[in-house]
Write a protein that holds these residues in place. Structure first.
Motif, short mmCIF file in Angstrom:
data_model
loop_
_atom_site.label_atom_id
_atom_site.label_comp_id
_atom_site.label_asym_id
_atom_site.label_seq_id
_atom_site.Cartn_x
_atom_site.Cartn_y
_atom_site.Cartn_z
N LYS A 1 0.85 -1.20 0.00
CA LYS A 1 0.00 0.00 0.00
C LYS A 1 0.89 1.25 0.00
N SER A 2 0.34 2.33 -0.55
CA SER A 2 1.08 3.61 -0.60
C SER A 2 1.49 4.07 0.80
N LYS A 3 0.58 3.88 1.72
CA LYS A 3 0.82 4.33 3.10
C LYS A 3 2.04 3.61 3.69
N ASP A 4 2.12 2.29 3.42
CA ASP A 4 3.24 1.50 3.95
C ASP A 4 4.56 1.93 3.32
N LEU A 5 4.51 2.15 1.98
CA LEU A 5 5.73 2.57 1.28
C LEU A 5 6.20 3.93 1.81
N ALA A 6 5.26 4.83 1.98
CA ALA A 6 5.61 6.17 2.51
C ALA A 6 6.28 6.04 3.87
N GLU A 7 5.77 5.16 4.67
CA GLU A 7 6.32 4.96 6.01
C GLU A 7 7.75 4.40 5.95
N ARG B 1 14.85 13.16 -5.42
CA ARG B 1 16.21 13.06 -4.87
C ARG B 1 16.70 11.62 -5.05
N PHE B 2 18.03 11.49 -5.23
CA PHE B 2 18.61 10.15 -5.35
C PHE B 2 18.34 9.33 -4.09
N SER B 3 18.36 10.02 -2.94
CA SER B 3 18.14 9.30 -1.67
C SER B 3 16.73 8.72 -1.61
N THR B 4 15.75 9.50 -2.11
CA THR B 4 14.35 9.02 -2.13
C THR B 4 14.21 7.85 -3.10
N LEU B 5 14.83 8.01 -4.28
CA LEU B 5 14.76 6.95 -5.29
C LEU B 5 15.40 5.67 -4.77
N ALA C 1 12.88 -0.45 -0.90
CA ALA C 1 11.62 -0.92 -0.32
C ALA C 1 10.85 -1.84 -1.27
N LEU C 2 10.92 -1.51 -2.56
CA LEU C 2 10.15 -2.31 -3.55
C LEU C 2 11.00 -3.40 -4.21
N ASP C 3 12.27 -3.41 -3.86
CA ASP C 3 13.22 -4.38 -4.42
C ASP C 3 13.17 -4.36 -5.95
N CYS C 4 13.47 -3.19 -6.47
CA CYS C 4 13.42 -3.01 -7.93
C CYS C 4 14.51 -2.05 -8.39
N GLN C 5 14.57 -1.78 -9.68
CA GLN C 5 15.54 -0.85 -10.26
C GLN C 5 14.85 0.49 -10.55
#
Lengths: 182, 68
Positions: free
Chosen positions: B17-23, B44-48, B54-58
């Motif tokens: 969920k978006s809420k979980d990712l944001a957290e 920001r690179f840090s956010t990316l 968190a999503l285990d992706c590129q």
């Protein structure tokens, strides 16, 4: 902030005074045109100006009145900028728009004043350039007497306002970009 | 905009969920919503990095270039 509060008070005083002067002028004009007989004797002579109407005679007073009204409008626009300043919203669209309008009006008033003064001096005082040795001197004299410091200052202030408006617009864009950086 | 944010797709793939990712990432849900909707001007690179972690992706799974 203290500066903004002082500015707010001063601009409000100026605006009220300008409106009062405008109101008195309109009232005087109505009184002279329609109730001339009831006016004191020393004021009754003003009606003569309207009975012997001559557009050349009225050009400078008419443009002065127009410029005065435009000046009041410019002050009104500046007055509208104070509210966002008071709440520290410097980069709002209200400030950008009104600074641009006020700046444009100041520049217009300044330039039109110079142009009409020049026309008045050249045409109405029989200083129309003629082909003789003094033509250049007369024209230069007319130009120098039609441009004074207050008018130049008004144009400079107007240009500054236009510049501030542009700077604030740029700052707004940068602020928005900064806010939308995640 | 030429850059498309496919965060919704990745969230759906990971069933998050978006809420979980944001957290997890440490940003507000409002900011995540701005990012998802494509209204964001920059990331920001840090956010990316945090999102990718968190999503285990590129980054390419989240961001896509589309010619106008």
């Amino acid at each position: 902030m203290k500066t903004i509060k002082i500015l707010k008070v001063l601009i409000n005083i100026l605006y009220v005074l300008l409106i009062a002067v405008f109101g008195l002028g309109v009232a005087f004009l109505i009184a002279v045109l329609f109730f001339n007989e009831q006016l004191p004797f020393f004021l009754q002579g003003y009606k003569m100006l309207f009975t012997m109407f001559n557009w050349k005679l009225f050009l400078i007073p008419f443009t002065t009145v127009i410029n005065f009204i435009l000046f009041v409008i410019a002050i009104y626009f500046l007055r509208k900028c104070i509210k966002p300043f008071d709440t520290s919203e410097f980069y709002s669209i209200v400030v950008i728009k009104n600074l641009k309008r006020a700046g444009g009006l100041f520049v217009f008033i300044g330039i039109s004043t110079i142009v009409f003064r020049l026309i008045a001096i050249l045409y109405f005082q029989n200083q129309m350039p003629v082909i003789n040795g003094y033509t250049g001197l007369k024209t230069t004299g007319a130009i120098t007497s039609s441009v004074d410091i207050s008018v130049l200052f008004l144009i400079i202030i107007g240009l500054f306002f236009l510049l501030f408006s542009k700077a604030f617009a740029n700052a707004k864009e940068l602020k928005q970009e900064n806010e939308l950086t995640i | 905009m030429a850059i498309i944010v496919n965060l919704d797709v990745m969230l759906a793939k990971r069933k998050m969920k978006s809420k979980d990712l944001a957290e997890i990432v440490g940003i507000t849900t409002a900011n995540l919503s701005i990012l998802k909707s494509g209204k964001a001007k920059a990331i920001r690179f840090s956010t990316l990095e945090a999102i990718c972690k968190a999503l285990d992706c590129q980054p390419s799974d989240i961001l896509e270039y589309v010619e106008n």
